[in-house]
Design an enzyme around this catalytic site. Structure first.
Site, PDB file in Angstrom:
ATOM      1  CG  HIS A   1      -0.383  -0.242  14.456  1.00 35.24           C
ATOM      2  ND1 HIS A   1       0.597  -0.854  13.730  1.00 35.24           N
ATOM      3  CD2 HIS A   1      -1.868  -1.490  13.856  1.00 35.24           C
ATOM      4  CE1 HIS A   1       0.379  -1.577  12.357  1.00 35.24           C
ATOM      5  NE2 HIS A   1      -1.244  -1.700  12.772  1.00 35.24           N
TER       6      HIS A   1
ATOM      7  CB  CYS B   1      -0.684  -4.303  11.405  1.00 31.91           C
ATOM      8  SG  CYS B   1      -2.161  -5.153  11.588  1.00 31.91           S
TER       9      CYS B   1
HETATM   10  N1  GLN Z   1      -3.573  -4.073   5.413  1.00 31.78           N
HETATM   11  C1  GLN Z   1      -3.251  -5.740   6.661  1.00 31.78           C
HETATM   12  C2  GLN Z   1      -4.798  -5.861   7.536  1.00 31.78           C
HETATM   13  O1  GLN Z   1      -5.735  -4.806   7.087  1.00 31.78           O
HETATM   14  C3  GLN Z   1      -2.692  -5.276   7.900  1.00 31.78           C
HETATM   15  C4  GLN Z   1      -3.417  -3.470   8.060  1.00 31.78           C
HETATM   16  C5  GLN Z   1      -2.037  -3.032   9.271  1.00 31.78           C
HETATM   17  O2  GLN Z   1      -0.372  -3.223   9.000  1.00 31.78           O
HETATM   18  N2  GLN Z   1      -2.280  -2.075  10.315  1.00 31.78           N
HETATM   19  O3  GLN Z   1      -5.861  -6.480   8.195  1.00 31.78           O
END
Ligand code: GLN
Length: 239
Positions: free
Chosen positions: A189, A92
């Protein structure tokens, strides 16, 4: 045999159990009698030259902002590792920043390392939920996603998998993540590795093969009943 695992920004980039991925790599090494050392990289630290596996997790926009300067400094070294075939998994927030840039919902541009030719721009709503993808070489992969960013892969880049349930890179083209050399970038995740042990073993096996300069490493089989059970429970959850 000993593997050195570089864990990028464990304090800033660790959402929805991402740290569990490092534990999974270490445990699956230990269960086979392979030593594993984790090097936690925080802003300002120097990265050793003999890294075998790279891992980086996700983070809020503000945390991505916090690591931006350091990531710019270490970017060329990380690129060398990835280009040389070092097995790498980025989730992510760091998946986005291994690309060219991430433009947040506030219109702020966070520069990436450019290791992967992709870019990400925040959409109007967050893409949240359980996700199942079909990934070449790994089959069904399951996880959880929560991101505002919509990612577009540059020309010639292969997705990590095809979305079966969930959103993936952008909720439109059914692509999820990216696969470049031995680097996997993904929105999953969960953490992803404990319930998708094939991917953990891919990282370990590739690292050992690179170290021993052969492609003949056969990993000892483990009893994966608990992992496979976790996988099926996660797969059966609604989006
Ligand atoms: N901040 C980034 C987004 O919202 C990554 C989020 C994350 O790592 N879950 O796309």
């Amino acid at each position: 045999m000993k593997l050195k695992i570089l864990h990028l920004y464990p304090k800033e980039m660790n959402l929805y159990g991402d740290h569990g991925n490092v534990l999974a790599i270490v445990k699956r090494c230990e269960w086979r009698g392979i030593k594993a050392e984790v090097i936690e990289h925080e802003p300002g630290d120097i990265i050793p030259n003999d890294i075998d596996i790279i891992f980086g997790g996700g983070g809020q926009d503000s945390n991505q902002n916090r690591i931006e300067d350091d990531l710019r400094k270490i970017g060329p070294k990380l690129k060398e590792f990835v280009e040389a075939g070092t097995p790498t998994l980025v989730i992510c927030g760091l998946y986005q920043l291994f690309g060219n840039y991430f433009e947040t919902g506030d219109g702020q541009r966070i520069e990436g390392t450019g290791i992967l030719n992709l870019h990400t721009v925040a959409g109007n709503s967050r893409l949240i939920g359980n996700i199942v993808i079909d990934a070449p070489k790994f089959g069904e992969v399951v996880g959880y996603e929560n991101h505002s960013g919509l990612t577009q892969l540059g020309e010639g880049l292969e997705a990590f998998g095809t979305v079966q349930k969930g959103f993936g890179n952008n909720g439109k083209d059914h692509a999820e993540g990216v696969r470049y050399k031995n680097c996997i970038g993904t929105y999953l995740h969960g953490p992803i590795l404990p319930k998708n042990p094939k991917i953990t073993d891919f990282l370990i096996q590739t690292a050992l093969e690179r170290q021993s300069k052969t492609d003949k490493i056969k990993l000892q089989k483990l009893d994966d009943r608990i992992e496979n059970n976790a996988h099926s429970v996660a797969t059966s959850r609604p989006q």
